[in-house]
Design a protein around this motif. Structure first.
Motif, PDB file in Angstrom:
ATOM      1  N   LYS A 246      -6.929   1.644  -4.767  1.00  0.00           N
ATOM      2  CA  LYS A 246      -7.039   1.727  -6.221  1.00  0.00           C
ATOM      3  C   LYS A 246      -7.358   0.344  -6.783  1.00  0.00           C
ATOM      4  CE  LYS A 246      -3.816   5.577  -6.981  1.00  0.00           C
ATOM      5  NZ  LYS A 246      -2.576   6.009  -7.699  1.00  0.00           N
ATOM      6  N   ASN A 248      -7.111  -1.440 -10.518  1.00  0.00           N
ATOM      7  CA  ASN A 248      -6.539  -1.227 -11.864  1.00  0.00           C
ATOM      8  C   ASN A 248      -6.080   0.213 -12.053  1.00  0.00           C
ATOM      9  OD1 ASN A 248      -6.638  -3.835 -12.756  1.00  0.00           O
ATOM     10  ND2 ASN A 248      -8.415  -3.578 -14.107  1.00  0.00           N
ATOM     11  N   GLY A 249      -5.470   0.751 -11.002  1.00  0.00           N
ATOM     12  CA  GLY A 249      -4.896   2.089 -11.074  1.00  0.00           C
ATOM     13  C   GLY A 249      -5.873   3.216 -10.859  1.00  0.00           C
ATOM     14  N   ASP A 332      -4.650  -2.028  -5.184  1.00  0.00           N
ATOM     15  CA  ASP A 332      -3.539  -1.355  -4.508  1.00  0.00           C
ATOM     16  C   ASP A 332      -4.040  -0.698  -3.233  1.00  0.00           C
ATOM     17  OD1 ASP A 332      -1.511  -1.915  -6.338  1.00  0.00           O
ATOM     18  OD2 ASP A 332      -2.032  -0.204  -7.600  1.00  0.00           O
ATOM     19  N   ARG A 343       0.380  -4.109  -3.297  1.00  0.00           N
ATOM     20  CA  ARG A 343      -0.379  -4.566  -4.468  1.00  0.00           C
ATOM     21  C   ARG A 343      -0.864  -5.991  -4.262  1.00  0.00           C
ATOM     22  NH1 ARG A 343       1.307  -2.745 -10.300  1.00  0.00           N
ATOM     23  NH2 ARG A 343       0.138  -0.971  -9.434  1.00  0.00           N
TER      24      ARG A 343
END
Length: 420
Positions: A246, A248-249, A332, A343
């Motif tokens: 991932k 930024n999410g 991530d 992270r």
């Protein structure tokens, strides 16, 4: 960054212990090897004393190396050095993890044990002789230096001088920490009674390799906060299963089989101390770099010309600096579940190449890279990693900066306690 005063105390303390340069520890079940990052090669260099008389040697840390090898002809003759027979049990143990065992010969009466040696930095290979010698370690109490102890039957291989090519200046070989019967942690575990664990805490200055119990050095607050994921050992290297990535999410559109290496002969995500920056197989890197570029653009970061070996470079102007480094897109690595993720933030993702430019420390590993991802040194720094070989689990802290400390600080604070 370590202050000059702290570094002076650190090295003065080590020097005061004499030419033996003992391995330092903080518990009878721990052995501690100080590690320095070489600025020229970005390699991590440990020091170990061996032989009679005892002499320190600088060795490049190779997390996946099956054993310790060094140039035994570099002006030091050890009176306690003993060659191992090709028909011995120890030779069989060494060859169990020897990819070149067919070329190094079998059991022949009155012959020495030859093993296959590999320089993971240059790819050079050679044949070396397995030997047994004394190494010096220091088993100590919690806050004081104890007596220097010796391991009288430590196995390693003598290498030809040409195999040193590519190693940090002054290094005499490599320190293998892989899962093999004669790797350094395996031998210490069996000879001293350590748990089958390695703790790795690297930094841009000084760090540590520790075998055994990590609580006395790193503290229970940090060690009990580690997140755990299954540790996979293939041959002698350490792997983890990254299920997704991932930025930024936002999850990348990378097929899970590409990450796990489901194709025959393909491997997943390897951890390495000899690769300075994380590399990804080209098919994964193409998706990753495109997504990272978009995420950076959405944060108003300005793309600038690439600086070799990096592809994605940005202007530092206007980028906020935080305790975790420059404020850039978060990466991530999602492991066995969405709740278990490694992270990677600015300090571990960006490389400062000038006062105006920073570059993403992730590289294209090419089409032929055998592992889907190889996590390199920059991404490992200031992360406490626990390789629990016995239970096949990896504990990781993510950035220690979140806990307002670093690997260097932990080492220096411990040294200062001893010096007072």
């Amino acid at each position: 960054m370590a202050s000059p005063f702290h570094l002076l105390l650190f090295f003065s303390f080590l020097s005061s212990l004499g030419n033996t340069f003992p391995v330092l520890g903080f518990h009878s079940n721990s052995v501690f090897f100080p590690v320095i990052k070489d600025a020229a090669t970005l390699q991590y260099v440990a020091r170990i004393s061996h032989g009679t008389p005892s002499r320190p040697n600088n060795l490049v840390v190779d997390l996946g190396g099956p054993f310790l090898w060094m140039d035994c002809d570099a002006g030091h003759v050890s009176l306690s050095n003993r060659l191992i027979s090709s028909c011995s049990v120890n030779c069989s143990k060494a060859k169990f993890h020897d990819h070149g065992s067919k070329s190094t010969g079998g059991c022949l009466f009155n012959t020495n044990c030859n093993v296959f040696l590999y320089n993971g930095i240059t790819g050079l290979t050679a044949k070396g002789e397995l030997v047994e010698d004394i190494i010096a370690v220091d088993s100590v109490g919690r806050l004081e230096v104890g007596q220097i102890q010796t391991v009288d039957t430590f196995l390693f291989s003598c290498a030809p001088t040409f195999l040193l090519q590519g190693l940090a200046s002054g290094s005499k070989g490599t320190l293998g920490l892989g899962k093999a019967s004669i790797s350094l942690p395996s031998q210490l575990s069996s000879s001293i009674g350590h748990p089958q664990k390695i703790f790795l805490c690297l930094s841009s200055s000084d760090g540590v390799v520790l075998t055994g119990n990590g609580h006395p050095l790193f503290g229970t607050k940090i060690t009990r906060s580690l997140v755990y994921a299954p540790l996979i050992t293939k041959q002698h290297d350490y792997f983890i299963n990254v299920q997704s990535i991932k930025i930024n999410g936002k999850r990348l559109a990378v097929d899970k089989s590409m990450l796990l290496g489901d194709e025959e002969g393909k491997l997943g995500t390897k951890l390495s101390t000899i690769v300075p920056y994380t590399t990804m197989k080209s098919s994964i890197y193409a998706i990753f770099s495109k997504a990272y570029g978009k995420a950076a653009e959405s944060m108003n970061m300005t793309r600038v010309a690439a600086v070799a070996p990096f592809e994605l470079c940005f202007s530092s102007k206007g980028v906020e600096n935080t305790i975790l480094g420059p404020l850039v897109p978060e990466i991530d690595l999602v492991l066995q579940s969405e709740m278990v993720k490694w992270r990677i933030q600015g300090r571990n993702s960006m490389v400062k190449v000038s006062n105006q430019v920073m570059c993403l420390g992730f590289l294209d590993g090419g089409l032929e890279q055998s592992s889907s991802i190889v996590i390199g040194g920059l991404q490992l720094e200031d992360n406490l990693l626990e390789f629990d070989v016995g239970s096949s689990m990896l504990g990781f802290s993510s950035s220690l900066l979140l806990k307002e400390t670093t690997c260097s600080t932990i080492i220096q604070d411990s040294k200062l306690k001893q010096c007072i």
